[in-house]
Design a protein around this motif. Structure first.
Motif, PDB file in Angstrom:
ATOM      1  N   CYS A  53       0.831  -1.208   0.000  1.00 42.24           N
ATOM      2  CA  CYS A  53       0.000   0.000   0.000  1.00 42.24           C
ATOM      3  C   CYS A  53       0.866   1.258   0.000  1.00 42.24           C
ATOM      4  O   CYS A  53       0.546   2.242  -0.673  1.00 42.24           O
ATOM      5  CB  CYS A  53      -0.926  -0.010   1.216  1.00 42.24           C
ATOM      6  SG  CYS A  53      -2.040   1.408   1.334  1.00 42.24           S
ATOM      7  N   PHE A  58      -7.782   9.504  -7.743  1.00 38.59           N
ATOM      8  CA  PHE A  58      -8.132   8.112  -7.459  1.00 38.59           C
ATOM      9  C   PHE A  58      -7.188   7.509  -6.415  1.00 38.59           C
ATOM     10  O   PHE A  58      -7.635   6.833  -5.471  1.00 38.59           O
ATOM     11  CB  PHE A  58      -8.072   7.302  -8.758  1.00 38.59           C
ATOM     12  CG  PHE A  58      -8.348   5.829  -8.578  1.00 38.59           C
ATOM     13  CD1 PHE A  58      -9.650   5.357  -8.489  1.00 38.59           C
ATOM     14  CD2 PHE A  58      -7.310   4.923  -8.491  1.00 38.59           C
ATOM     15  CE1 PHE A  58      -9.909   4.002  -8.322  1.00 38.59           C
ATOM     16  CE2 PHE A  58      -7.552   3.564  -8.329  1.00 38.59           C
ATOM     17  CZ  PHE A  58      -8.849   3.106  -8.241  1.00 38.59           C
ATOM     18  N   LEU A  82      -5.884   5.375  -1.321  1.00 32.18           N
ATOM     19  CA  LEU A  82      -4.889   4.533  -0.647  1.00 32.18           C
ATOM     20  C   LEU A  82      -4.293   5.257   0.551  1.00 32.18           C
ATOM     21  O   LEU A  82      -3.961   4.640   1.565  1.00 32.18           O
ATOM     22  CB  LEU A  82      -3.767   4.142  -1.618  1.00 32.18           C
ATOM     23  CG  LEU A  82      -4.136   3.194  -2.753  1.00 32.18           C
ATOM     24  CD1 LEU A  82      -2.925   2.957  -3.652  1.00 32.18           C
ATOM     25  CD2 LEU A  82      -4.644   1.872  -2.205  1.00 32.18           C
ATOM     26  N   TRP A  96      -8.422  -4.194   1.020  1.00 29.18           N
ATOM     27  CA  TRP A  96      -8.140  -3.750  -0.349  1.00 29.18           C
ATOM     28  C   TRP A  96      -9.432  -3.375  -1.075  1.00 29.18           C
ATOM     29  O   TRP A  96      -9.467  -2.403  -1.843  1.00 29.18           O
ATOM     30  CB  TRP A  96      -7.397  -4.838  -1.118  1.00 29.18           C
ATOM     31  CG  TRP A  96      -5.930  -4.924  -0.797  1.00 29.18           C
ATOM     32  CD1 TRP A  96      -5.267  -5.957  -0.213  1.00 29.18           C
ATOM     33  CD2 TRP A  96      -4.929  -3.919  -1.049  1.00 29.18           C
ATOM     34  NE1 TRP A  96      -3.932  -5.669  -0.068  1.00 29.18           N
ATOM     35  CE2 TRP A  96      -3.693  -4.424  -0.576  1.00 29.18           C
ATOM     36  CE3 TRP A  96      -4.972  -2.648  -1.618  1.00 29.18           C
ATOM     37  CZ2 TRP A  96      -2.507  -3.702  -0.670  1.00 29.18           C
ATOM     38  CZ3 TRP A  96      -3.780  -1.917  -1.702  1.00 29.18           C
ATOM     39  CH2 TRP A  96      -2.579  -2.450  -1.242  1.00 29.18           C
ATOM     40  N   ILE A  97     -10.493  -4.129  -0.831  1.00 26.84           N
ATOM     41  CA  ILE A  97     -11.784  -3.800  -1.456  1.00 26.84           C
ATOM     42  C   ILE A  97     -12.311  -2.472  -0.923  1.00 26.84           C
ATOM     43  O   ILE A  97     -12.798  -1.616  -1.680  1.00 26.84           O
ATOM     44  CB  ILE A  97     -12.800  -4.927  -1.216  1.00 26.84           C
ATOM     45  CG1 ILE A  97     -12.354  -6.209  -1.947  1.00 26.84           C
ATOM     46  CG2 ILE A  97     -14.193  -4.519  -1.687  1.00 26.84           C
ATOM     47  CD1 ILE A  97     -13.234  -7.402  -1.664  1.00 26.84           C
ATOM     48  N   SER A 106     -10.496  -0.087   0.316  1.00 32.67           N
ATOM     49  CA  SER A 106      -9.617   0.961  -0.201  1.00 32.67           C
ATOM     50  C   SER A 106      -9.972   1.318  -1.636  1.00 32.67           C
ATOM     51  O   SER A 106      -9.926   2.501  -2.029  1.00 32.67           O
ATOM     52  CB  SER A 106      -8.154   0.499  -0.122  1.00 32.67           C
ATOM     53  OG  SER A 106      -7.772   0.246   1.222  1.00 32.67           O
ATOM     54  N   LEU A 107     -10.313   0.308  -2.430  1.00 33.16           N
ATOM     55  CA  LEU A 107     -10.744   0.572  -3.800  1.00 33.16           C
ATOM     56  C   LEU A 107     -12.009   1.426  -3.814  1.00 33.16           C
ATOM     57  O   LEU A 107     -12.128   2.384  -4.605  1.00 33.16           O
ATOM     58  CB  LEU A 107     -10.984  -0.743  -4.540  1.00 33.16           C
ATOM     59  CG  LEU A 107     -11.533  -0.630  -5.974  1.00 33.16           C
ATOM     60  CD1 LEU A 107     -10.566   0.137  -6.860  1.00 33.16           C
ATOM     61  CD2 LEU A 107     -11.805  -2.019  -6.553  1.00 33.16           C
ATOM     62  N   CYS A 126     -11.035   4.895  -3.009  1.00 36.18           N
ATOM     63  CA  CYS A 126     -10.429   5.558  -4.170  1.00 36.18           C
ATOM     64  C   CYS A 126     -11.508   6.122  -5.095  1.00 36.18           C
ATOM     65  O   CYS A 126     -11.398   7.252  -5.588  1.00 36.18           O
ATOM     66  CB  CYS A 126      -9.550   4.570  -4.936  1.00 36.18           C
ATOM     67  SG  CYS A 126      -8.023   4.104  -4.081  1.00 36.18           S
ATOM     68  N   LEU A 127     -12.558   5.344  -5.308  1.00 37.26           N
ATOM     69  CA  LEU A 127     -13.648   5.793  -6.177  1.00 37.26           C
ATOM     70  C   LEU A 127     -14.402   6.969  -5.568  1.00 37.26           C
ATOM     71  O   LEU A 127     -14.772   7.922  -6.268  1.00 37.26           O
ATOM     72  CB  LEU A 127     -14.601   4.625  -6.456  1.00 37.26           C
ATOM     73  CG  LEU A 127     -14.012   3.449  -7.252  1.00 37.26           C
ATOM     74  CD1 LEU A 127     -15.006   2.303  -7.335  1.00 37.26           C
ATOM     75  CD2 LEU A 127     -13.582   3.895  -8.639  1.00 37.26           C
TER      76      LEU A 127
END
Length: 276
Positions: A67, A93, A97, A140-141, A143-144, A147-148
């Motif tokens: 990360c 985006f 993170l 991670w999901i 965090s994604l 980001c969006l």
């Protein structure tokens, strides 16, 4: 656009002052790239080239370092976006993170130490690697998704929503870490039954866990408390001063070196690097 703020249209400062702040931001990101990129790359190499059990026990740190490489990429994209404006959307985006990935992985490490000290039976039950993979995959999901959300809020110039999102999640993460810190401290003060030698070994383990959580929590406060203050200030006053964001950014970058230094010191590699 500041790396942690909204686009330039949200600032009402003069072009000259914004140029000064922007130049300082580029310097800070360059320092982060120069130190963090090799440090975390070295940590990833140490973990991957170690034994299988070592990879399992250091799986959270491995994901945190990955990360951190993403955060370094964010800094590089921010610098390049000063000359290539099409990279702005990628910069927005990757901010997810920074605001979500790093604090969640650090919080996960503290929760692991908390379970090891306060709830050792539960810790042993969920110690296998598959549970660590599940936890990291979930982060991670998340965090994604962050980001969006960051990309949407910043691209749509919704500074108030971005400030609320940033403030709420960082406040929650720091609260969880403070809870773990207090719980481990209480467990450390309570001497368990058994032989004196066993109690000393348990207390030594509790002290190590407490010191790790304490250092991580203090680091987290230095990392993110300025962002919380800035977010609250924006919510209350709608003032998006680039100077305030730069102060938060500087604290974030400088305190970010603590975690890799702790790991390299614990593995005995920091002293080797210094001596060499």
């Amino acid at each position: 656009m500041n790396n942690f703020t909204t686009p330039e249209t949200f600032t009402n400062s003069t072009t000259q002052s914004f140029g000064l702040i922007e130049s300082l931001e580029i310097c800070v990101h360059s320092i982060n790239l120069f130190f963090s990129l090799p440090a975390h790359s070295y940590i990833i190499w140490l973990i991957i080239t170690g034994t299988l059990s070592g990879v399992a026990s250091e799986f959270f740190i491995l994901n945190l370092s990955v990360c951190e490489l993403g955060i370094c990429l964010n800094g590089l994209v921010f610098i390049l976006s000063r000359w290539i404006s099409s990279l702005d959307i990628l910069d927005m985006f990757l901010i997810g993170l920074t605001t979500t990935g790093r604090p969640l992985f650090q919080c996960l490490m503290c929760v692991e130490r908390y379970l090891a000290v306060v709830h050792p039976v539960t810790f042993l039950k969920y110690k296998p690697l598959r549970y660590r993979v599940i936890c990291c995959t979930a982060i991670w999901i998340i965090s994604l998704g962050s980001c969006l959300v960051c990309m949407y809020n910043l691209a749509s110039k919704n500074v108030n929503a971005y400030a609320w999102f940033l403030t709420m999640q960082l406040t929650l993460v720091i609260s969880i870490q403070l809870f773990c810190l207090v719980a481990v401290l209480r467990a450390l003060k309570q001497s368990g039954p058994g032989e004196r030698r066993r109690r000393e070994e348990e207390n030594h383990m509790k002290r190590r866990a407490f010191h790790l959580i304490l250092i991580t929590t203090v680091t987290m406060i230095i990392l993110y408390f300025p962002f919380i203050i800035t977010g609250i200030s924006i919510i209350l006053t709608a003032d998006n001063s680039p100077t305030i964001w730069f102060t938060s950014l500087t604290c974030f970058i400088l305190a970010g070196f603590v975690q890799p230094a702790l790991y390299l010191h614990r593995t005995g590699k920091l002293s080797c690097l210094c001596s060499s």
